[in-house]
Scaffold this active site. Sequence first.
Site, PDB file in Angstrom:
ATOM      1  N   SER A 163       0.820  -1.216   0.000  1.00  0.00           N
ATOM      2  CA  SER A 163       0.000   0.000   0.000  1.00  0.00           C
ATOM      3  C   SER A 163       0.857   1.270   0.000  1.00  0.00           C
ATOM      4  CB  SER A 163      -0.948  -0.005   1.199  1.00  0.00           C
ATOM      5  OG  SER A 163      -0.219  -0.099   2.410  1.00  0.00           O
ATOM      6  N   ASP A 197       7.692  -4.017   6.576  1.00  0.00           N
ATOM      7  CA  ASP A 197       6.808  -4.466   7.651  1.00  0.00           C
ATOM      8  C   ASP A 197       7.362  -4.078   9.017  1.00  0.00           C
ATOM      9  OD1 ASP A 197       4.776  -5.822   6.044  1.00  0.00           O
ATOM     10  OD2 ASP A 197       6.462  -7.052   5.423  1.00  0.00           O
ATOM     11  N   GLU A 202      11.436  -8.121  -4.710  1.00  0.00           N
ATOM     12  CA  GLU A 202      11.791  -6.858  -4.033  1.00  0.00           C
ATOM     13  C   GLU A 202      13.264  -6.852  -3.641  1.00  0.00           C
ATOM     14  OE1 GLU A 202       7.587  -5.623  -1.887  1.00  0.00           O
ATOM     15  OE2 GLU A 202       8.913  -7.000  -0.861  1.00  0.00           O
ATOM     16  N   LYS A 251       5.896   0.991  11.864  1.00  0.00           N
ATOM     17  CA  LYS A 251       6.875   0.025  11.352  1.00  0.00           C
ATOM     18  C   LYS A 251       8.224   0.106  12.079  1.00  0.00           C
ATOM     19  CE  LYS A 251       3.859  -1.189   8.222  1.00  0.00           C
ATOM     20  NZ  LYS A 251       3.934  -1.219   6.797  1.00  0.00           N
TER      21      LYS A 251
HETATM   22  C1  5RP Z   1       5.429  -6.638   0.216  1.00  0.00           C
HETATM   23  C2  5RP Z   1       6.124  -5.856   1.249  1.00  0.00           C
HETATM   24  C3  5RP Z   1       5.515  -4.565   1.663  1.00  0.00           C
HETATM   25  O1  5RP Z   1       6.393  -3.535   1.342  1.00  0.00           O
HETATM   26  C4  5RP Z   1       5.237  -4.581   3.140  1.00  0.00           C
HETATM   27  O2  5RP Z   1       4.399  -5.694   3.430  1.00  0.00           O
HETATM   28  C5  5RP Z   1       4.588  -3.297   3.608  1.00  0.00           C
HETATM   29  O3  5RP Z   1       3.299  -3.185   3.093  1.00  0.00           O
HETATM   30  P1  5RP Z   1       2.409  -1.897   3.306  1.00  0.00           P
HETATM   31  O4  5RP Z   1       3.083  -0.754   2.633  1.00  0.00           O
HETATM   32  O5  5RP Z   1       1.092  -2.257   2.652  1.00  0.00           O
HETATM   33  O6  5RP Z   1       2.260  -1.658   4.783  1.00  0.00           O
HETATM   34  O7  5RP Z   1       7.174  -6.207   1.742  1.00  0.00           O
HETATM   35  O8  5RP Z   1       6.066  -7.879  -0.014  1.00  0.00           O
END
Ligand code: 5RP
Length: 234
Positions: free
Chosen positions: A30, A87, A106, A124
């Site tokens: 997101s 995360d 990624e 985070k």
């Molecule tokens: C996807 C990821 C995302 O960057 C991570 O989960 C963070 O997601 P968000 O921006 O929706 O909080 O690692 O694989």
Amino acid sequence: MSADAQKRAAAEFALKMVINGATVGLGTGSTANYFTEAAAAKVKREKLDTKFVPTSQTTYALAQKLGMNLVTIEQAPFLDATVDGCDEFDSSFRLIKGGGGALHREKIVASSSKFMITICDASKQVETLGAFPLPVEVSKYGVNATSWKIERALVHLGYKDPKMSIRVNAQGKPFITESGNPIIDIKLGKIDDAEKLDGYLNNTPGVIETGFFIGICGVVIMGTDKGVVELTRA
Ligand code: 5RP
């Protein structure tokens, strides 16, 4: 400010990475979506010649819909920067990523970039990694065998009660990444030895990618209630 507003503010702050002539990796999730949208608008507004490498089909679809100039990692193996969400991150700029399941691509894209910038909301930031379950992408072949070997390594490292689960999708079926692999999520609560654990995991046959991003991210741009904070690794 809501978490969503913090994510959006961090994404907009990271727009300084979108410059004429640069190749920029687009993360997944997101927060990364906010960056993709803002980057597309900036490129249009300022008529920039910037190329982008998406890290997932979802990001690809969004970026394509927004008319961005997209290239593959094969066409652009050296990137100027990658902007992606996370995360969790700690004070040593170690990240846990993969909540969205795109960790393999990624990590390839981020580690091929001069700079990885992670953008996030304030939730985070953690003192110790591990409240978020660590995603580990593994080979479909022998998934249960890989799982017990990981568990054995965790017990050897002193983790008393590791909670391991094979990720499932909305239909209750095993979640399969774009690289064709399942993910084992490992809830440890507290990870004191991220480098060591990452080494053990990477040495386990069947492990394709861990959700640890260690030594890759140089800048964190975090939205907070008081505005955006930019942290740079020493
Ligand atoms: C996807 C990821 C995302 O960057 C991570 O989960 C963070 O997601 P968000 O921006 O929706 O909080 O690692 O694989």
